[in-house]
Write an enzyme that holds these catalytic residues in place. Structure first.
Site, mmCIF file in Angstrom:
data_model
loop_
_atom_site.group_PDB
_atom_site.id
_atom_site.type_symbol
_atom_site.label_atom_id
_atom_site.label_comp_id
_atom_site.label_asym_id
_atom_site.label_seq_id
_atom_site.Cartn_x
_atom_site.Cartn_y
_atom_site.Cartn_z
ATOM 1 N N ASP A 108 0.390 4.483 0.371
ATOM 2 C CA ASP A 108 0.176 5.334 -0.839
ATOM 3 C C ASP A 108 -0.916 4.615 -1.891
ATOM 4 O OD1 ASP A 108 0.055 7.221 -2.733
ATOM 5 O OD2 ASP A 108 2.022 7.142 -3.182
ATOM 6 N N LYS A 153 5.526 -6.423 4.184
ATOM 7 C CA LYS A 153 5.847 -7.396 3.355
ATOM 8 C C LYS A 153 7.113 -8.160 4.195
ATOM 9 C CE LYS A 153 5.460 -8.690 -0.724
ATOM 10 N NZ LYS A 153 4.785 -9.737 -1.134
ATOM 11 N N ASP A 204 0.268 -7.427 -0.217
ATOM 12 C CA ASP A 204 -0.283 -7.958 -1.439
ATOM 13 C C ASP A 204 -1.602 -8.489 -1.465
ATOM 14 O OD1 ASP A 204 1.068 -9.623 -0.437
ATOM 15 O OD2 ASP A 204 1.972 -10.852 -2.139
ATOM 16 N N ASP A 222 -5.099 4.703 -2.272
ATOM 17 C CA ASP A 222 -6.087 5.010 -3.371
ATOM 18 C C ASP A 222 -7.060 3.858 -4.088
ATOM 19 O OD1 ASP A 222 -4.822 7.656 -3.533
ATOM 20 O OD2 ASP A 222 -4.073 7.184 -5.562
#
Ligand code: NAD
Length: 368
Positions: free
Chosen positions: A250, A193, A226, A254
């Site tokens: 992380d 980011k 994002d 997932d």
């Protein structure tokens, strides 16, 4: 003949059953190949707490450091929830990752054609997904200082974590990603980011500088994390190697894992620094947990564990052909329509952990 030393840490719950499955497959390779794998077993997690009062005994870590690589089942269980954090099974997992100096977590995400219907996304979106996350594992916001919860003068509280990265921490994990990209399609997307975080800007600059210095043959692009969360569900096939930090890795790995809709199918590798004599510290494990709800019932899908073994054969033991044979055997069992209960039923047999293991071994036998 070469003999590799593999430490198997079954752990808790279904970890025991899927580790037994992996050991049967290793025995098949030992019977049918020139090079052999010597397996030793030890306890980790709740099983180690029950034996030694700690989730990771020092002797176990020493064995892990002395072995060529480690294959781990899973840790955890409701019976350990009353323990303090340092004694819980999960502390054993964090302890072995830290003790072995593992800083790069590789999570391949691929969709077997035979399982496209298992995803919550439309088959045309997930068919052919074949990407790998390289997540930084030992730095960033989960480890940064200062951290804690403080009480302010007005009696309200403030929670603090620090997201920090150094050049060295970014470069060592980036190198793993660039080397991996060279073995695949020489394409990396790096996520951060940088629009709102200085540590993200440093991440982008250091990854780019490393690429320009040492990996000009690899195509590197940058994406805001994002946007990547959105792109992963919109068009996951655009990705090949995805490099990112601990926190974003992380969460996004997932998300990506669930694109394939099958927790019991996905392996992972955690790698450390190169050793003096060659090779790297490495630990292989399925991404799922100990599944206490089905433990001991011969219901667990062993394929994530067997695919983790295939990664170990390829990345630590230099046995690419055996890795490919094992993956091929798994693919043929799925193509024949055989499934464990976690996967949507197909035209073959519904089997348990042992039945699936026997089918994979039979497929290895047929392929020779
Ligand atoms: P989980 O991954 O253990 O299980 C989630 C669901 O998926 C359960 O319904 C389970 O039955 C099913 N499932 C998982 N693996 C499966 C397999 N191979 N075959 C068939 N079904 C499977 O996650 P959870 O229930 O949130 O956690 C259970 C315990 O595992 C907790 O103690 C947690 O801390 C621990 N955990 C450990 C690891 C690890 O060891 N790396 C990872 C995640 C969770």
């Amino acid at each position: 003949m070469k003999t590799a030393n593999l430490l198997v840490l079954p752990g808790d719950g279904i970890g025991q059953e899927i580790a037994a499955s992996a050991i049967s497959v290793i025995a098949w390779f030992n019977d049918h190949r020139h090079d052999s794998i010597s397996v030793s077993e030890d306890a980790i997690g709740g099983a180690a707490y029950d034996l030694h009062g700690t989730p990771l005994a020092e002797a176990t870590l020493a064995k892990a450091l002395a072995s060529d690589c480690v294959l781990l089942g899973a840790v955890g269980g409701p019976q350990y929830a009353r323990l303090d954090y340092a004694s819980r099974p999960e502390a054993g997992l964090l302890g072995i990752r830290a003790g072995m100096g593992l800083f790069a977590n590789l999570r391949p995400v691929f969709c077997f054609d035979e399982l496209v219907e298992a995803s919550t996304l439309r088959p045309e979106v997930v068919r052919g997904i074949d990407l790998v996350f390289v997540r930084e594992l030992s730095s960033g916001v989960y480890f940064g200082e200062p951290r804690g919860i403080e009480t302010l003068p007005d009696g309200s509280r403030r929670g603090v974590n620090t997201h920090a990265y150094t050049t060295a921490e970014i470069r060592r994990v980036s190198r793993v990603a660039f080397e991996l990209a060279r073995q695949r399609n020489s394409r990396i997307v790096s996520l951060e980011k940088s629009n709102v975080m200085e540590a993200g800007l440093l991440w982008r600059e250091e990854v780019q500088a490393l690429r320009d210095a040492d990996y000009t043959d690899v195509e590197l692009s940058h994406m805001l994390a994002d946007n990547a969360a959105m792109q992963l569900v919109k068009n996951p096939r655009q990705f090949d190697v995805i490099l990112t930090d601990n926190l974003f890795g992380d969460i996004l790995s997932d998300e990506a894992a669930m694109l394939t809709g099958s927790l019991g199918m996905l392996p992972s590798a955690s790698l450390g620094a190169e050793k003096d004599g060659g090779g790297r510290a490495a630990l292989y494990e399925p991404i799922h947990g100990s599944a206490p709800d089905i433990a001991g019932k011969d219901l667990a899908n062993p394929l994530a564990m067997l695919l983790s073994l295939a990664m170990a054969l390829r990345l630590s033991l230099g046995r690419e052909q055996d890795a490919a044979s094992l993956e091929g055997a798994i693919r043929s069992v799925l193509a024949a329509g055989h499934r464990t209960g976690d996967l949507p039923a197909a035209h073959g047999r519904q089997v348990g952990t042992r039945g699936m293991t026997e089918l994979v071994i039979a497929a290895l036998d047929s392929a020779g």
